[in-house]
Design an enzyme around this catalytic site. Sequence first.
Site, mmCIF file in Angstrom:
data_model
loop_
_atom_site.group_PDB
_atom_site.id
_atom_site.type_symbol
_atom_site.label_atom_id
_atom_site.label_comp_id
_atom_site.label_asym_id
_atom_site.label_seq_id
_atom_site.Cartn_x
_atom_site.Cartn_y
_atom_site.Cartn_z
ATOM 1 N N ASP A 46 7.203 5.206 8.485
ATOM 2 C CA ASP A 46 6.363 6.212 7.805
ATOM 3 C C ASP A 46 7.207 6.328 6.548
ATOM 4 O O ASP A 46 8.124 7.148 6.437
ATOM 5 C CB ASP A 46 6.132 7.517 8.567
ATOM 6 N N GLU A 83 4.079 12.417 -0.940
ATOM 7 C CA GLU A 83 2.919 12.869 0.000
ATOM 8 C C GLU A 83 3.882 13.896 0.822
ATOM 9 O O GLU A 83 3.166 14.729 1.501
ATOM 10 C CB GLU A 83 2.653 11.522 0.840
#
Length: 408
Positions: A46, A83
């Site tokens: 991720d 993000e």
Amino acid sequence: VNLNVQNKEDFKTISNIFAKIEGSVEVDRIVMLGNHRDPWVYGATDPHSGSIVLLEVAKGLGKVLTTGWRPRRTIVLAYWDAEESGLIGSTEFVEQYSGLLSKQLVAYLNVDTYQGDVIRFIGSASLGAVARQAAGSVSAANGTQLDSWRSADGLAQNAKPVPALVGSGSDYTAFYHHIGVPILDLSFRQGHGRTHGAYHSIHDNFEYFSKFIDPNFKTCGKLSKITGRVLLRLADDVLLEMNLEDQGVQIEKEFKKLEPSLKSAMSKFKSGDVKSLNGTLGLLERAIGAYKNAGLFVMNDYEQLKKLDAQSANFETRVRSHNDRVQYAERGFVAAGGLPERSWYKHQISAPGRLLGYSYEVFPGVQEALRSGDATKLIVQLEDLMEALEAATSIVTGEFSGRNTVRE
């Protein structure tokens, strides 16, 4: 246990990175594919499992561009920053360019993290048809990825699965919830809601990823193929196959699931409120049926247009009209005033649940009103949902109103 947490607050410059391939016919219609580049530490899974998918798609597009090909519509690849700090890079972009995006963006595709071998799509049900076609073209352990998708959703062999409704947790959030752009998040996940053990930790490095998540990068290849094929269909098909009938059926099914909660709440209200609610519910059910019928109508139009020759009279005009109607339908679900007490979230069909983390809640305004036990609030939210459905229907049928006019 006493835990002393010391966070440093500071201002930092962030940078979104974009690559653009200008369309050959519909330059002013855009399809976007995005991933974020900021990790918590190393971020091999991720976000960089998604990064390699984005780069593989970019590499494939680069190769085909050398043949002289150009997509019908403009393609933009986005590499978002910040993000993990609150979806900042993508959200600021959407807020700054909301008018342009509302007018020109056909769809936003998102690849973030993949882990496991179970295909998963989250997004607008209208994109289910292109997702099914792409998944059906890529192999799985037992058949195709479409078969795997059906199995994961507990569906019959010939069923037509649609993407799961949208909560939050990645860069599609602002596109869908704030301005009503159709989105599709593509990934592979582990079964039974599990996640990988190194999530958001220092242990999520290349050695961990290549040993435990995707040895030989076979999953990367599969997801890159599916993502690339969805992107190309949306960017290069003359006619957009955005199946609004699928979306109408999904909305109808989800509303039926809500009926027991509505009946339970109404049993506690005064007779006058119950009468008003019954009247509103009747109108809402009609609005749901009308949207489903509009979806059927526009899919029939799609099938008829596919039979026409490109040299037919007014062909491009008719194609543009069809594509705009299916592209803009999702905008109708966005209410200008937003959801109660969180006006930034505007989509009436789904939103992140207040107490559900990333998970979605269907018909969020109605659900919150049900929890409040206030009949007046419930009537208002049912009416807002009805107006959203009517707005979307009027876009599909070509009856634009002040509420659903797409902003320049």
